[in-house]
Design a protein around this motif. Structure first.
Motif, PDB file in Angstrom:
ATOM      1  N   VAL A  45      67.046  33.287  67.034  1.00 47.53           N
ATOM      2  CA  VAL A  45      68.243  32.440  67.075  1.00 47.53           C
ATOM      3  C   VAL A  45      68.049  31.300  68.074  1.00 47.53           C
ATOM      4  N   SER A  46      67.469  31.604  69.225  1.00 48.50           N
ATOM      5  CA  SER A  46      67.217  30.553  70.233  1.00 48.50           C
ATOM      6  C   SER A  46      66.310  29.458  69.679  1.00 48.50           C
ATOM      7  N   SER A  49      68.269  27.658  66.454  1.00 47.88           N
ATOM      8  CA  SER A  49      69.604  27.061  66.591  1.00 47.88           C
ATOM      9  C   SER A  49      69.562  25.557  66.838  1.00 47.88           C
ATOM     10  N   PRO A  53      72.435  24.623  64.091  1.00 49.33           N
ATOM     11  CA  PRO A  53      73.420  24.930  65.129  1.00 49.33           C
ATOM     12  C   PRO A  53      74.452  25.975  64.705  1.00 49.33           C
ATOM     13  N   LEU A  55      73.924  28.637  63.103  1.00 51.55           N
ATOM     14  CA  LEU A  55      73.317  29.942  63.334  1.00 51.55           C
ATOM     15  C   LEU A  55      73.611  30.423  64.750  1.00 51.55           C
ATOM     16  N   GLY A  56      73.380  29.563  65.731  1.00 58.15           N
ATOM     17  CA  GLY A  56      73.652  29.917  67.126  1.00 58.15           C
ATOM     18  C   GLY A  56      75.125  30.190  67.357  1.00 58.15           C
ATOM     19  N   LYS A  57      75.964  29.359  66.773  1.00 59.82           N
ATOM     20  CA  LYS A  57      77.414  29.532  66.912  1.00 59.82           C
ATOM     21  C   LYS A  57      77.849  30.870  66.324  1.00 59.82           C
TER      22      LYS A  57
END
Length: 143
Positions: A45-46, A49, A53, A55-57
């Protein structure tokens, strides 16, 4: 993620001593953060993302945010009972979770150090975080 969330949030019984409850919560959080599955997920995810973005959210909303909200709800109840100071419990939850997952724990998760802390070092790390938290937000019982 629901099962994972329940493992961490399920460790917040209202009537137990605060330090004991926070230690159980912190232990569950550390076990989760340092699990092979979670480490792999956090790293992917890091990395992704930046390109995705959402995905990170979504990861944050389904995981860390839910843990934060559960901890904040517990802290609110403890503040209402006079066991903790009446401050922003979401910020209090963020402070505690940040202390618990900081230092060597974070560096291990990110792959910057290759060996995890020993059980006794993890216990000392967690106890230290709880001590700092209680010094900042704990209420001294009236005599």
């Amino acid at each position: 993620m629901t099962g994972i969330f329940q493992q961490v949030a399920g460790s917040l019984p209202e009537e137990r001593p605060i330090e004991e409850t926070l230690r159980n919560f912190g232990s569950a959080l550390i076990r989760l953060a340092m699990s092979k599955e979670q480490i792999a997920l956090v790293r992917v995810v890091s990395m992704e993302s930046a390109k995705f973005p959402e995905l990170g959210k979504r990861f944050y909303e389904l995981g860390p945010k839910r843990g934060e909200e559960a901890l904040a709800a517990y802290l609110t109840k403890q503040a209402e009972k006079g066991r903790l100071s009446k401050e922003d419990t979401h910020q209090m939850a963020q402070h505690l979770m940040s202390m618990i997952t900081s230092g060597r724990v974070r560096w291990f998760v990110l792959g910057f150090v290759s060996s995890p802390l020993s059980k006794s070092a993890l216990r000392q790390h967690l106890n230290s975080a709880i001590q700092v938290f209680m010094r900042a937000y704990g209420r001294i019982p009236a005599k």
